[in-house]
Structure formats: structure tokens, C-alpha cells
Scaffold this motif. Sequence first.
Motif, PDB file in Angstrom:
ATOM      1  N   PRO A  65      27.066 -31.702 100.559  1.00  0.00           N
ATOM      2  CA  PRO A  65      26.414 -32.095 101.702  1.00  0.00           C
ATOM      3  C   PRO A  65      26.622 -31.272 102.868  1.00  0.00           C
ATOM      4  O   PRO A  65      27.805 -30.900 102.915  1.00  0.00           O
ATOM      5  N   PRO A  66      25.552 -31.028 103.816  1.00  0.00           N
ATOM      6  CA  PRO A  66      25.804 -30.202 104.823  1.00  0.00           C
ATOM      7  C   PRO A  66      26.856 -31.194 105.871  1.00  0.00           C
ATOM      8  O   PRO A  66      26.495 -32.185 105.970  1.00  0.00           O
ATOM      9  N   GLN A  67      27.469 -30.704 106.894  1.00  0.00           N
ATOM     10  CA  GLN A  67      27.816 -31.038 108.120  1.00  0.00           C
ATOM     11  C   GLN A  67      27.210 -30.920 109.365  1.00  0.00           C
ATOM     12  O   GLN A  67      26.277 -29.793 109.285  1.00  0.00           O
ATOM     13  N   SER A  68      27.149 -31.682 110.073  1.00  0.00           N
ATOM     14  CA  SER A  68      26.389 -31.647 111.366  1.00  0.00           C
ATOM     15  C   SER A  68      26.932 -30.349 112.347  1.00  0.00           C
ATOM     16  O   SER A  68      27.970 -30.126 112.153  1.00  0.00           O
ATOM     17  N   GLY A  69      25.803 -29.807 112.769  1.00  0.00           N
ATOM     18  CA  GLY A  69      26.053 -28.644 113.745  1.00  0.00           C
ATOM     19  C   GLY A  69      26.279 -27.387 113.035  1.00  0.00           C
ATOM     20  O   GLY A  69      25.888 -27.392 111.905  1.00  0.00           O
ATOM     21  N   ASP A  70      26.420 -26.424 113.814  1.00  0.00           N
ATOM     22  CA  ASP A  70      26.833 -25.068 113.229  1.00  0.00           C
ATOM     23  C   ASP A  70      28.068 -24.897 112.687  1.00  0.00           C
ATOM     24  O   ASP A  70      29.159 -24.824 113.372  1.00  0.00           O
ATOM     25  N   ASN A  71      27.905 -24.403 111.208  1.00  0.00           N
ATOM     26  CA  ASN A  71      29.425 -24.247 110.429  1.00  0.00           C
ATOM     27  C   ASN A  71      29.117 -23.039 109.645  1.00  0.00           C
ATOM     28  O   ASN A  71      28.076 -22.695 109.241  1.00  0.00           O
ATOM     29  N   THR A  72      30.406 -22.627 109.303  1.00  0.00           N
ATOM     30  CA  THR A  72      30.456 -21.487 108.498  1.00  0.00           C
ATOM     31  C   THR A  72      31.302 -22.410 106.986  1.00  0.00           C
ATOM     32  O   THR A  72      32.204 -23.131 107.363  1.00  0.00           O
ATOM     33  N   TYR A  73      30.727 -22.285 105.975  1.00  0.00           N
ATOM     34  CA  TYR A  73      31.416 -22.818 104.681  1.00  0.00           C
ATOM     35  C   TYR A  73      32.250 -21.699 103.998  1.00  0.00           C
ATOM     36  O   TYR A  73      31.454 -20.593 103.718  1.00  0.00           O
ATOM     37  N   GLU A  74      33.397 -21.916 103.311  1.00  0.00           N
ATOM     38  CA  GLU A  74      33.712 -21.080 102.409  1.00  0.00           C
ATOM     39  C   GLU A  74      34.228 -21.882 101.236  1.00  0.00           C
ATOM     40  O   GLU A  74      34.903 -22.734 101.296  1.00  0.00           O
ATOM     41  N   VAL A  75      33.697 -21.175 100.211  1.00  0.00           N
ATOM     42  CA  VAL A  75      33.899 -21.657  99.001  1.00  0.00           C
ATOM     43  C   VAL A  75      35.197 -21.008  98.416  1.00  0.00           C
ATOM     44  O   VAL A  75      35.145 -19.678  98.229  1.00  0.00           O
ATOM     45  N   VAL A  76      36.279 -21.858  98.158  1.00  0.00           N
ATOM     46  CA  VAL A  76      37.544 -21.403  97.478  1.00  0.00           C
ATOM     47  C   VAL A  76      37.390 -21.659  96.034  1.00  0.00           C
ATOM     48  O   VAL A  76      37.453 -22.843  95.510  1.00  0.00           O
ATOM     49  N   LEU A  77      37.516 -20.614  94.989  1.00  0.00           N
ATOM     50  CA  LEU A  77      37.454 -20.926  93.609  1.00  0.00           C
ATOM     51  C   LEU A  77      38.548 -20.510  92.937  1.00  0.00           C
ATOM     52  O   LEU A  77      38.860 -19.040  92.975  1.00  0.00           O
ATOM     53  N   LYS A  78      39.307 -21.098  92.147  1.00  0.00           N
ATOM     54  CA  LYS A  78      40.496 -20.811  91.570  1.00  0.00           C
ATOM     55  C   LYS A  78      40.136 -20.598  90.206  1.00  0.00           C
ATOM     56  O   LYS A  78      39.540 -21.497  89.299  1.00  0.00           O
ATOM     57  N   LEU A  79      40.182 -19.330  89.560  1.00  0.00           N
ATOM     58  CA  LEU A  79      39.975 -18.982  88.195  1.00  0.00           C
ATOM     59  C   LEU A  79      41.038 -19.311  86.951  1.00  0.00           C
ATOM     60  O   LEU A  79      42.131 -19.822  87.524  1.00  0.00           O
ATOM     61  N   PRO A  80      40.749 -19.213  85.711  1.00  0.00           N
ATOM     62  CA  PRO A  80      41.557 -19.854  84.761  1.00  0.00           C
ATOM     63  C   PRO A  80      42.835 -18.984  85.007  1.00  0.00           C
ATOM     64  O   PRO A  80      43.721 -19.800  84.568  1.00  0.00           O
ATOM     65  N   GLY A  81      43.113 -17.837  85.060  1.00  0.00           N
ATOM     66  CA  GLY A  81      44.438 -17.099  85.120  1.00  0.00           C
ATOM     67  C   GLY A  81      44.954 -17.285  86.379  1.00  0.00           C
ATOM     68  O   GLY A  81      46.104 -17.029  86.651  1.00  0.00           O
ATOM     69  N   GLY A  82      44.592 -18.125  87.527  1.00  0.00           N
ATOM     70  CA  GLY A  82      45.416 -18.569  88.385  1.00  0.00           C
ATOM     71  C   GLY A  82      44.738 -17.687  89.782  1.00  0.00           C
ATOM     72  O   GLY A  82      45.189 -18.198  91.065  1.00  0.00           O
TER      73      GLY A  82
END
Length: 503
Positions: A65-82
Motif C-alpha cells: 500500500p502506498p504512503q501519503s505524500g511524495d516518498n521513495t521506497y526501498e525494497v530490501v531483499l535478503k537472499l537464501p545465502g544471506g
Amino acid sequence: MASPRLSLALLCAALCALALPAIAKPAAPCEAKSDFLVRSDPTLAPVRPLDCSTVTQTPPEFTWPPQSGDNTYEVVLKLPGGKVETRSTSRNWLLWDKTLPPGDYSWQVKVSGANNYTSLARKFTIAPNPTPFLVPAGDMLVRSAREARRPRTWSRDLTRPMSGLKAERAVGWRNLVTEVGNKMVAPVQPEPQSGSDNSNYEDTVAEQKRTLAAALAYAVTRERRYGEDALRRMMAQAKWSTEGAISYKRNDMANRNVAWTLALAYDWVHDYLEPGQRKAVLAAIKGRTEPMYADVVNRLGAYPYDSHANLTLTIVAAIGALTAGDIPEAERWLKDALPLAAVWTSPWGWQDGGFANGTAQLFWDTGSNLPAWYVLRNAAGVDLSQKEWVRNHARFMAYFVPPGAPSGVFGDGHELDLGEVWGRVSKATARFAPTAIGGWYARSMGNEDPARIELMLSPRVDLARSTLPEGTPSSAYFPSVGWVAMHSSLSDPERTSVYFKSS
């Protein structure tokens, strides 16, 4: 004598006994999350991948879901090996830019700008041997479209559709050409001006069929009479007002039909049109597509549950692919609409292929989407048949409108005879995204009109020897929509069936 209520209870008990071993048990529930991604508005974009889910597509789409206002989103993905990888976006969704290996993952969303939050970590698993589904960057989409030979709608191997029309699709082809010849003496459809939106929409549908049939007849035969018939119909529609009864503001579906008809016909008879005619047709396409683009691209990222807009989004992307290089705005349509259409191919059902809006709407929507899916694969290089939901969609059809069913289940349309739609869409779907159960299902269905565009231009896949895979359960549970189908025998047209739906 047993009461009707007792008889029904005994029937359900018997079918449940048949169904329970066949229905996959849901995974153990995840620990409930309580963070800024958990919102009370159910119409907002959901969090995907679902926490603790298993996917067979790599990479999965990430949405929240989006947040109100102008934002930048960062997706942090942890892979199987860490190892940890990140991607940033200004949107509330992200298409990962490379395939990911099988294994267990966790991911978080960090927000910065008007809001500054970090979500809790959520988990998902990519199953062994997943199917790759990547959407190229915007510039690559445009390059593919501009370099595609016309007709861009068709497979890169231009012999395939024409060979099919002259071989296994000869009956449908003859019917189409005969119908075009019969309609040549009739005047073109006048501009719809009825006080009824439904009447105006049906008029555009009828003229769409006539126009595309004539354009296809020309594209295959190169006969001038078919080119002339397609041309007169295209030029008439190009003159219809974009502000009147079938404007986007007043009748979104009718407006979309005209824009889509002109874009497809333009692709098929491109070499028949003179420069002035091309200019007029392109101006009409732009006038009808630009308001569609402005509306759906701005809304659907955050609020995807709009059935009209969802189909419009895919059509806008396909129109962009067909007119890139000819309409300046088309490149923007393609770059912005296609990735979003890949994210929200169907928000009403996820990995399992489910569709929550009822079986009649399922077949109508899929039938409308298929020609656009052909365009996106052939002209833009985005193959939606590899997307998890599309791959599993025929299975959902097979369980809820099985061969021999007297009607669909749930939703609207029960008063209509939809046998032709079932046959046509099941066959086109099985050819676009072949699966064993989809092939059996399509072969078992009939009554389709072989002259319809969805079938005429579908990939050449032989369904004649398709059989139901041994061991296919007669019951199925689709957790993404909360539907269960229980059959005494899925393969027997005289089966007894019980359906459940949980909203």
C-alpha cells in the motif's frame, strides 16, 4: 423418506470425503504483522508476495500500500545465502530486474520522504525449477516494438498465423471471409448516439468485429476489396467524436473499443493506408488513448481493484506497442502501462490462477485480454504466458466451469448462454499458455465461433491429443479467492458438483 435438508447434508458429506484428500492443505499461518503496511482500506494495493507463501515464478512482483505524500521506497531483499540486495522506486510496486534462484527469502520496505518508516520483514519461498518472468526496462520495450515488423500483432514468424488460417483454421477463415463479403454492401456503423450506454457499447462491439474481420482478410489475402472495406470502417470511426456519447468520460468501455479497433486495424492494413489516412487514424487513436492512459496509470498502482480500468491498462500498453514510432505519446504509454499491467494482470486472484469476480466475468475478461497479450508478447517481448497467474488460470476454469456444466458459478451472467464464450476462451487460453489440464479442458469444450479473432490469431498448438493427466484430483481449493470445487468426477460430464465461496 429423508428430508431435503438431510439429503443435501449427506451429499455434501460424501463429496467432502472425496474432496479432502485432493485439496492441498494451506501452509501454517504466519505470525500476524503489525506495521505501516497493514492498512484498513481493502481497496488499496495488497502486500505481495504474501507472507510465508511459495511462488513458482521468478522473480515475484513486489507490491504494498502506498504512503501519503511524495516518498521513495526501498525494497530490501535478503537472499537464501544471506546476501542483501536493494532496489529503489517512487511507486508502491517493484518489478525485480533479474531472476532469483530457488530458496527462502525475506524482504522489507523502507520509506523516506514525507514518511520515514521501515516495515517488518516478510518471508517467501521460490520453489524449485521456477518459471522466469522478466519485464525489460522501458527503453527496451520501445525498441522491441519499433523494430517489430508489421503486423506487430502476429508472431515474429509471419508464416504461423497465415499457415494456421489455411490449415487447421480453414473453417473459421472461410466463415470470416464470407461474413466480410456479406457485410460489404451495408453502410458503415453510424456514430453511436443512444441515450443508453449499453446500446452505445454494443454498437462499438459490433463494428469492432466487422472492422477487424475486414482488416484481417486484407492482411492475409492482400485483396483490395477487403482493404477498402477495412478502410471505410476505420475512417468512419476516426471521425467519431472523442467528446460525445462514447468519450472516455461518458462511456469508458465504448471509447476503449474504438481505440483498440483502430490500433489493431492500423497494424494489419498499415501498408494499404495513404499518409493522410494514417494521420487521421493515428489522431483518433491518440485522442481516445491519452485520457485512458492519464486515468488508469495514475490510479491503478495504488487502487488496482477496478475491473474496467484493469482491462483498459492492458489495452493501453498494447496500443502503445502497436503505435510506437508513429505516435510520440505511444512510447510513454508503453513504458508506463506495460510494467504496471504485468504487476496487476489480475488483482482478483494470485499464484493459483483464481478469479474472484465470478465465472462469467472470468471468460469475458480473459477473452478481451488475449489479443492484447498476443501483441505484448510479439511486439514488446513480454510473455505473460510465463506469469504464474496466467499459467494456472486454465486450471481454475476447468474446476469451476467443467466440461458439461450447465452454467457457471457465482457472480453475474447466469441468465446467459455462454457456451460459445467458454469454448472460444478455453481454446485460446490453452494455446497461449499451454498446460496439460488446460489442453484437456479446451479439447473437451465446444460451441466456439472459429472465426473470432482470439482464435484466429492464437498460437498454433495442437489440442487434439490432450488428455486429463492421470491422478488429477476431482476437487480443488483456490486459497487466493477462497473458492472450493468438489466433483464426484472432474472428467465425467454427468458429475455431481458442490461449490463453496468464502468472501
